[in-house]
Design a protein around this motif. Structure first.
Motif, PDB file in Angstrom:
ATOM      1  N   UNK A 189      45.259  95.839 126.926  1.00 14.38           N
ATOM      2  CA  UNK A 189      44.417  96.961 126.502  1.00 14.38           C
ATOM      3  C   UNK A 189      43.404  96.522 125.433  1.00 14.38           C
ATOM      4  N   UNK A 190      43.913  95.762 124.467  1.00 15.13           N
ATOM      5  CA  UNK A 190      43.089  95.260 123.376  1.00 15.13           C
ATOM      6  C   UNK A 190      43.714  93.921 123.026  1.00 15.13           C
ATOM      7  N   UNK A 191      43.127  93.160 122.117  1.00 15.48           N
ATOM      8  CA  UNK A 191      43.774  91.895 121.801  1.00 15.48           C
ATOM      9  C   UNK A 191      43.460  91.464 120.371  1.00 15.48           C
ATOM     10  N   UNK A 192      44.159  90.432 119.928  1.00 16.78           N
ATOM     11  CA  UNK A 192      43.927  89.888 118.589  1.00 16.78           C
ATOM     12  C   UNK A 192      42.580  89.194 118.495  1.00 16.78           C
ATOM     13  N   UNK A 193      42.147  89.001 117.253  1.00 17.39           N
ATOM     14  CA  UNK A 193      41.064  88.069 116.950  1.00 17.39           C
ATOM     15  C   UNK A 193      41.792  86.922 116.259  1.00 17.39           C
ATOM     16  N   UNK A 194      41.483  85.697 116.662  1.00 13.07           N
ATOM     17  CA  UNK A 194      42.234  84.564 116.107  1.00 13.07           C
ATOM     18  C   UNK A 194      41.421  83.784 115.102  1.00 13.07           C
ATOM     19  N   UNK A 195      42.104  83.315 114.058  1.00 14.29           N
ATOM     20  CA  UNK A 195      41.485  82.371 113.133  1.00 14.29           C
ATOM     21  C   UNK A 195      42.559  81.431 112.613  1.00 14.29           C
ATOM     22  N   UNK A 196      42.140  80.489 111.779  1.00 10.49           N
ATOM     23  CA  UNK A 196      43.036  79.454 111.281  1.00 10.49           C
ATOM     24  C   UNK A 196      42.774  79.261 109.791  1.00 10.49           C
ATOM     25  N   UNK A 197      43.728  79.677 108.960  1.00 11.75           N
ATOM     26  CA  UNK A 197      43.527  79.543 107.500  1.00 11.75           C
ATOM     27  C   UNK A 197      43.979  78.181 106.984  1.00 11.75           C
ATOM     28  N   UNK A 198      44.619  77.394 107.810  1.00 12.19           N
ATOM     29  CA  UNK A 198      45.162  76.118 107.321  1.00 12.19           C
ATOM     30  C   UNK A 198      44.043  75.093 107.149  1.00 12.19           C
ATOM     31  N   UNK A 199      44.397  73.923 106.642  1.00 16.16           N
ATOM     32  CA  UNK A 199      43.332  72.937 106.449  1.00 16.16           C
ATOM     33  C   UNK A 199      43.299  71.865 107.530  1.00 16.16           C
TER      34      UNK A 199
ATOM     35  N   UNK B 146      39.226  78.762 108.310  1.00 14.23           N
ATOM     36  CA  UNK B 146      38.524  79.923 108.853  1.00 14.23           C
ATOM     37  C   UNK B 146      37.038  79.679 109.141  1.00 14.23           C
ATOM     38  N   UNK B 147      36.747  78.568 109.789  1.00 14.15           N
ATOM     39  CA  UNK B 147      35.332  78.332 110.128  1.00 14.15           C
ATOM     40  C   UNK B 147      34.907  79.073 111.383  1.00 14.15           C
ATOM     41  N   UNK B 148      35.871  79.505 112.188  1.00 12.84           N
ATOM     42  CA  UNK B 148      35.481  80.303 113.363  1.00 12.84           C
ATOM     43  C   UNK B 148      36.543  81.362 113.687  1.00 12.84           C
ATOM     44  N   UNK B 149      36.088  82.425 114.344  1.00  8.18           N
ATOM     45  CA  UNK B 149      36.974  83.475 114.850  1.00  8.18           C
ATOM     46  C   UNK B 149      36.756  83.545 116.360  1.00  8.18           C
ATOM     47  N   UNK B 150      37.813  83.836 117.100  1.00 10.13           N
ATOM     48  CA  UNK B 150      37.678  83.980 118.545  1.00 10.13           C
ATOM     49  C   UNK B 150      38.365  85.270 118.987  1.00 10.13           C
ATOM     50  N   UNK B 151      37.691  86.034 119.828  1.00  9.67           N
ATOM     51  CA  UNK B 151      38.306  87.257 120.341  1.00  9.67           C
ATOM     52  C   UNK B 151      38.394  87.184 121.863  1.00  9.67           C
ATOM     53  N   UNK B 152      39.059  88.168 122.470  1.00 12.55           N
ATOM     54  CA  UNK B 152      39.214  88.158 123.929  1.00 12.55           C
ATOM     55  C   UNK B 152      39.338  89.584 124.442  1.00 12.55           C
ATOM     56  N   UNK B 153      38.213  90.213 124.745  1.00  8.78           N
ATOM     57  CA  UNK B 153      38.234  91.564 125.297  1.00  8.78           C
ATOM     58  C   UNK B 153      36.836  91.920 125.783  1.00  8.78           C
ATOM     59  N   UNK B 154      36.776  92.774 126.776  1.00  8.39           N
ATOM     60  CA  UNK B 154      35.469  93.256 127.230  1.00  8.39           C
ATOM     61  C   UNK B 154      35.044  94.507 126.443  1.00  8.39           C
TER      62      UNK B 154
END
Ligand code: SF4
Ligand code: SF4
Lengths: 140, 395
Positions: free
Chosen positions: B165-175, B189-197
Motif C-alpha cells: 500500500x505504501x512503503x518506507x523511505x530508506x537511508x543510512x546513518x552509519x559511516x 545519509x547522503x541519499x534517500x530512496x523510496x519505492x511507491x507510485x
C-alpha cells in the motif's frame, strides 16, 4: 588547433603497434589518454583526446583505419539500453555528471546524455535492471 | 450511485468513462465531486517496482517414460518440486546454484529466479534439469532438456505479496556504505530512496479497501488476473492520516494471473548488489466509481501521502520500529528533501513513468471493452497486524 575525443577499439592483431609514437611523430598531434586496456592476447581499447590541425587529425584517422582500428567518435563506451531502462531513477544519485537524469519531474522519465557521461561506471552496478553496460567493464 | 453491473454494461457497450488516478485529480477539481461521480465510471491505478514475494507454478508435462521430479533446476536456479510429479514452483528471489552470494561482499547477484521468469515470458528457452529417485510408475531418474513458455501446460504466476500500500523511505546513518533492496545507501545519509507510485498506487487510492478486495480483477503485467487473498504481512491496522491513507507499509495483496498472457516489458528480473535478486512487476487495478466517497479517495495527491524515513543501518535490521522523519511523495519526487537543515538527494526504485503507462494501458482496455470489472466476494481484513517471530531457545 582542434581537439577530438576518440574511443579506439583494437582488434587482436592491432594491439602492440607503437601507435602514440606515430601520432606524435608523423602527424604532429598531442595525445592525452584517459583510459586504456591493452592486452597482447586480446582485443583492446583506448579513450583519448587528440589535438592538432584538422588536416593531421584526418590523416591520423585514416592511419587508424588502415591498421584495422575501429574509431568510435560518439564515445559510447557506456551503453544505456533505453528498452531495458524502466526509469526507476536508482542510478540518478550515483551518477556524478548528471548524464543520467530526470529532466522532467512531471513524467519522472530518466534520460541519458552521452556528452555528459564521464564513464565512471557507477551506473553499471547501480542499475538493478541491467540497462547500463560498457566495453570497459567486461563483467557488465 | 452506480453498481458493478451498470459499469460493466457501459464497458461492454464501449461507453465507460475512464480516467487514470492522476487525471482524475484535476477533473474533480474542475467539475466538483458530485458531477464527476456521476460522469466517471472507473479510475485506473497502477504501480511498477520490485516485488520479492513473487513466483510461479509450472507444469512441465510428462516425459516418456514418466518422472516424479524430486529436485529440479531451471537455468541452474533451483525450483521447488515437493508437489505432484511434474509440477514445480519457481520463486523470484531464488539464487542460481553456486552463486557466491555475499561471500565476496557485496555480491552481484546477476541471475536468479526472477530472471528465469523474465526469460520465459520473453519466449526464450530455459534449461530444465530434473532428478528423481525413480518409482515403479515413474521410472525416469534424470532429465536434461530445454523448455519455453509455450511448452508448459500451465504457468501461473502466484505472488503471495504484491502491491504494498505504501512503503518506507530508506537511508543510512552509519559511516559505511550499505547495500540493500533499496540499492546502495551511501554513508552519513547522503541519499534517500523510496519505492511507491504515490498518487497512482492502487491501495493508496482505495486506502480503506472499499473496492479492492478478494476477487477483484487486476492487470498483472498485461494479463488479466485477480486478488486471491490478502497479501502476506497485510497490516491494515496502522498509522493513518485523516484521509485514511496509511503513513507506513500497511496493506498488501496476493495476486495471480496466467504468465502466457503477460507482456515482458512489465516482468523484469532485477539484481541488487549486496542484497540479491527480485522481480519487478507492473500492476494495474481499476477502481469502480460506485459513489462520491470512492471517487474522493482516488483524488489523493502526492502531497497528501506520507512515508516514514527509516535507517537501514540500524533501525530496520534491528526492528526497532523507529522513524527518523516523514516526507510526502511530492517532496520525494522533487529529487531533494531537507532533513535537519541538510539537503539530501532522493531517488527511487519504483518507476512512476511505467506506472503511468500501465494506468493508461488499463484505461484503454476498459474503454475498448476488453477489460471488465469483478466485484470482490470478500473484504481484505480491515484491522490486521503483523506478529513478530518468537525465538524459543529451549523446550
Ligand atoms: S558511467 Fe558514470 S557518468 Fe556515465 S552515465 Fe554512468 S554513472 Fe553517469
Ligand atoms: S537504474 Fe537503470 S533502469 Fe533505473 S533509471 Fe537508471 S538506467 Fe534506468
Amino acid at each position: 588547433m582542434t581537439t577530438r575525443k576518440y574511443l579506439l577499439q583494437f582488434p587482436e592483431k592491432a594491439v602492440g603497434k607503437p601507435l602514440i609514437y606515430h601520432l606524435a611523430k608523423d602527424y604532429d598531434l598531442m595525445v592525452n589518454i584517459f583510459r586504456a586496456k591493452i592486452d597482447p592476447d586480446d582485443t583492446g581499447y583506448m579513450v583519448l583526446d587528440i589535438s592538432g590541425t584538422d588536416e593531421n587529425i584526418k590523416r591520423a584517422a585514416l592511419f587508424f583505419k588502415e591498421n584495422g582500428i575501429i574509431i568510435n567518435e560518439k564515445m559510447n563506451g557506456l551503453t544505456w539500453d533505453k528498452e531495458r531502462c524502466v526509469s526507476c531513477g536508482n542510478c540518478i544519485t550515483h551518477c556524478p555528471s548528471n548524464a543520467l537524469a530526470i529532466t522532467d519531474r512531471s513524467t519522472m522519465e530518466v534520460s541519458f546524455n552521452d556528452e555528459k557521461c564521464i564513464e565512471c561506471m557507477n551506473c553499471i552496478s547501480h542499475c538493478p535492471f541491467n540497462a547500463c553496460s560498457s566495453i570497459f567493464n567486461n563483467t557488465k | 450511485m452506480k453498481t458493478y453491473e451498470e459499469i460493466n454494461q457501459k464497458i461492454k457497450s464501449g461507453d465507460a468513462v475512464v480516467m487514470n488516478a492522476e487525471e482524475i485529480i484535476n477533473y474533480v477539481e474542475q467539475k466538483g465531486l458530485t458531477k464527476a461521480a456521476e460522469e466517471v465510471d472507473v479510475v485506473t491505478t497502477a504501480t511498477f517496482g520490485p516485488m520479492c514475494s513473487s513466483g510461479c507454478f509450472i507444469n512441465f508435462g510428462q516425459s516418456s517414460p514418466k518422472i516424479r521430479i524430486t529436485e529440479a533446476w531451471l537455468d541452474d536456479v533451483p525450483i521447488y518440486s515437493g508437489l505432484a510429479a511434474v509440477d514445480a514452483y519457481l520463486g523470484a528471489t531464488q539464487l542460481r546454484q553456486n552463486d557466491p552470494a555475499n561471500m565476496y561482499y557485496p555480491g552481484d547477484f546477476r541471475f536468479g529466479g526472477a530472471h528465469v521468469i523474465e526469460k520465459l515470458i520473453r519466449g526464450e528457452q530455459v534449461q530444465l534439469f530434473a532428478l528423481s529417485y525413480g518409482t515403479d510408475e515413474y521410472p525416469t531418474k534424470e532429465i536434461r532438456t530445454y523448455v519455453t513458455l509455450d511448452d508448459l501446460n500451465q504457468s501461473q504466476m502466484v505472488n503471495p505479496r504484491n502491491c504494498y500500500q505504501n512503503y518506507n523511505i530508506a537511508t543510512n546513518t552509519s559511516d559505511r556504505s550499505i547495500y540493500t533492496y533499496f540499492g546502495h545507501l551511501k554513508p552519513k545519509m547522503q541519499n534517500l530512496v523510496y519505492c511507491s507510485a504515490g498518487q497512482l498506487s492502487p491501495l493508496l487510492n482505495d486506502p480503506l479497501y472499499t473496492t479492492i478486495g478478494i476477487g477483484t480483477k487486476v492487470w498483472l503485467a498485461g494479463a488479466q488476473g485477480h486478488v486471491y487473498a490478502e497479501g502476506t504481512q497485510h497490516s491494515s491496522d496502522c498509522n493513518r492520516s485523516e484521509n485514511g491513507v496509511p503513513r507506513e507499509g500497511a496493506g498488501t495483496l496476493s495476486l495471480t494471473a496466467d504468465m502466457k498472457e503477460m507482456d515482458p516489458e512489465f516482468v523484469r528480473g532485477v539484481s541488487f548488489k549486496g542484497y540479491g535478486v527480485s522481480l519487478a512487476l507492473g500492476i494495474g487495478i481499476p477502481i469502480p466509481i460506485l459513489n462520491e466517497d470512492i471517487l474522493k479517495q482516488t483524488t489523493v495527491r502526492d502531497k497528501d501521502i506520507y512515508a516514514q524515513l527509516i535507517d537501514y543501518a540500524t533501525d530496520y535490521p534491528n526492528a526497532t520500529g523507529k522513524s527518523l522523519a516523514e516526507f510526502n511523495y511530492e517532496e520525494l519526487k522533487s529529487g531533494e528533501v531537507s532533513y535537519r537543515g541538510k539537503k539530501i538527494e532522493v531517488s527511487s526504485i519504483s518507476s512512476y513513468s511505467k506506472a503511468v503507462k500501465i494506468a493508461n494501458r488499463l484505461k484503454d482496455e476498459i474503454q475498448n471493452g476488453s477489460f471488465t470489472l469483478a466485484e470482490p466476494y470478500k473484504k481484505l481484513p480491515p484491522k490486521s497486524s503483523t506478529k513478530s517471530m518468537k525465538i524459543i531457545n529451549e523446550k
